[in-house]
Design a protein around this motif. Sequence first.
Motif, PDB file in Angstrom:
ATOM      1  N   LEU A   1       0.895  -1.202  -0.035  1.00 25.16           N
ATOM      2  CA  LEU A   1       0.049   0.078  -0.031  1.00 25.16           C
ATOM      3  C   LEU A   1       0.804   1.409  -0.067  1.00 25.16           C
ATOM      4  O   LEU A   1       0.724   2.077  -0.763  1.00 25.16           O
ATOM      5  N   VAL A   2       1.716   1.521   0.922  1.00 23.32           N
ATOM      6  CA  VAL A   2       2.628   2.545   1.063  1.00 23.32           C
ATOM      7  C   VAL A   2       4.019   2.154   1.479  1.00 23.32           C
ATOM      8  O   VAL A   2       4.412   0.975   2.244  1.00 23.32           O
ATOM      9  N   ALA A   3       5.161   2.882   1.335  1.00 24.28           N
ATOM     10  CA  ALA A   3       6.266   2.717   2.015  1.00 24.28           C
ATOM     11  C   ALA A   3       6.740   3.547   3.226  1.00 24.28           C
ATOM     12  O   ALA A   3       6.217   4.780   2.960  1.00 24.28           O
ATOM     13  N   LEU A   4       7.228   3.036   4.328  1.00 22.12           N
ATOM     14  CA  LEU A   4       7.317   3.792   5.386  1.00 22.12           C
ATOM     15  C   LEU A   4       8.641   3.837   5.633  1.00 22.12           C
ATOM     16  O   LEU A   4       9.519   2.785   5.793  1.00 22.12           O
ATOM     17  N   VAL A   5       9.531   4.928   5.298  1.00 22.65           N
ATOM     18  CA  VAL A   5      10.828   5.222   5.687  1.00 22.65           C
ATOM     19  C   VAL A   5      11.151   5.833   7.005  1.00 22.65           C
ATOM     20  O   VAL A   5      10.571   6.902   7.568  1.00 22.65           O
ATOM     21  N   SER A   6      11.750   5.131   7.792  1.00 21.51           N
ATOM     22  CA  SER A   6      12.386   5.489   9.116  1.00 21.51           C
ATOM     23  C   SER A   6      13.354   6.342   9.002  1.00 21.51           C
ATOM     24  O   SER A   6      14.206   6.521   8.231  1.00 21.51           O
ATOM     25  N   GLN A   7      13.344   7.629   9.912  1.00 24.43           N
ATOM     26  CA  GLN A   7      14.086   8.660  10.050  1.00 24.43           C
ATOM     27  C   GLN A   7      15.051   8.658  11.095  1.00 24.43           C
ATOM     28  O   GLN A   7      16.114   9.423  11.269  1.00 24.43           O
ATOM     29  N   ASP A   8      14.971   7.477  11.955  1.00 24.16           N
ATOM     30  CA  ASP A   8      15.815   7.433  13.410  1.00 24.16           C
ATOM     31  C   ASP A   8      16.800   6.528  13.185  1.00 24.16           C
ATOM     32  O   ASP A   8      18.111   7.059  13.642  1.00 24.16           O
ATOM     33  N   ASP A   9      16.978   5.545  12.773  1.00 24.00           N
ATOM     34  CA  ASP A   9      18.155   4.401  12.669  1.00 24.00           C
ATOM     35  C   ASP A   9      18.685   4.386  11.199  1.00 24.00           C
ATOM     36  O   ASP A   9      18.149   3.725  10.419  1.00 24.00           O
ATOM     37  N   LEU A  10      19.678   5.558  10.692  1.00 22.11           N
ATOM     38  CA  LEU A  10      20.501   5.678   9.654  1.00 22.11           C
ATOM     39  C   LEU A  10      21.575   5.002   9.708  1.00 22.11           C
ATOM     40  O   LEU A  10      22.315   5.358  10.823  1.00 22.11           O
ATOM     41  N   TRP A  11      22.330   4.478   8.793  1.00 24.38           N
ATOM     42  CA  TRP A  11      23.510   4.098   8.606  1.00 24.38           C
ATOM     43  C   TRP A  11      24.190   4.550   7.277  1.00 24.38           C
ATOM     44  O   TRP A  11      23.260   4.781   6.296  1.00 24.38           O
ATOM     45  N   VAL A  12      25.435   4.308   7.204  1.00 20.87           N
ATOM     46  CA  VAL A  12      26.007   4.533   5.791  1.00 20.87           C
ATOM     47  C   VAL A  12      26.761   2.981   5.278  1.00 20.87           C
ATOM     48  O   VAL A  12      27.094   2.359   6.052  1.00 20.87           O
ATOM     49  N   THR A  13      26.314   2.767   3.993  1.00 21.15           N
ATOM     50  CA  THR A  13      27.110   1.568   3.413  1.00 21.15           C
ATOM     51  C   THR A  13      28.056   2.217   2.517  1.00 21.15           C
ATOM     52  O   THR A  13      27.859   2.646   1.548  1.00 21.15           O
TER      53      THR A  13
END
Length: 420
Positions: free
Chosen positions: A315-327
């Motif tokens: 239905l929708v995509a939910l993008v978290s803004q709290d737990d971010l990292w770099v690959t």
Amino acid sequence: MADETQVDQPAADAPSGGRLAGRGGTLAIAVVVLAAIIGFFVWRSSGRQSTDDAQVDGHITQVSSRVGGPILKLHVKDNQFIEAGALIVEIDPRDYQVAVDRARAELADAQANAAAATSGIPITEVSTATGTRSASGGLEEAQAGVGIAESQIDASRAQLVAAQAHQREREATATRTARDVERLKGLVAKEEIPQQQYDAAVAAADAARAAADASKSDVLAAQAAIGVAEQRARQSRGTAAQAQAAVQATRSAPQQLKVTQARAAMAEARVKQAESALAQAEMNLDRTRVTAPASGVINKKSVEVGQVIQPGQPLVALVSQDDLWVTANFKETQLKDLRPGQQATVSVDAVGKDFDAHVDSIAPATGARFSLLPPENATGNYVKVVQRVPVKIVIEPGQDPEHRLRPGMSATPTVRTSSK
């Protein structure tokens, strides 16, 4: 005149030589300073590893529904921030409410049948005791047996009426579901409905026909019970010979008691089955309200009000803004001194600032090995290519209060592999 010319010539050349000497000294100083600067940066970079083949990553959850139906309300829009548990989509609940009401009715019917079956146990126990007493040939015991037999007749007739009503109901259900199958058969041939819907209708028709066939055995059992009760009544009203026949009938009383107890246990099992069906129907009704599993920003909204969705459809995509990292995809030649736990600095062009971070882990294989078609070399024409290995670098929390970082942004991480 010639002597004056010879004396004045060296005096004229002296200023030019001084200027050349001064320029040479300045150039030498510049070379030394430049070499010092280059040496400083070489010294600084000797304990660091950096790459520009990196991007910001985060948790992106595809939110879907576990039930299908038309979209009744849509409570979100693209790029909107929502909290965990917030309502995203409402599916039309009317079909699921009907299923709940039907399950409740079936539960009530099962409970009534269980109560009737349980009440037959003491009656059978009394009949067994009466048959034992009738063995002595007493007239009073025979009369008591008549009363018990008549009560059994009434109970059996009530069970027969209930079984016949249940049979008519199941026959009607079987007829209706069979007509649904015939109606949908043409639609599925034209691919106007999904095969899954047709298969579900066929399964429902088969189940309804099986239930109708099973109800016939209940009717036959109730009719047989009436015959047994009437036979016992006739035996109790007879003479001593009839009482003796009643003695013979009491020999099967323990088995009859076991049969009655088994029917009661079966009725209780049907009650539990109906309770499970009701619980499932109530869960499906609750699932018509799709909520957010976590906090984040809505994106890729792919449904609209009135659209009919299927179970499991995104239905929708939910993008978290709290737990971010770099690959970061480091060259394999850079991994010699890289270790989990090392401090790092991440530069993100879109934000224009550096973030403190640390190395969390190193991937167990190169990025090429996780591709759809991993490289394969079985011809012997091998050319060594420096591979890249993904390294997870976690950004320290609290550095992006405005949530400017986005998954997919380009980043340049620098890992400090030594204490310099």
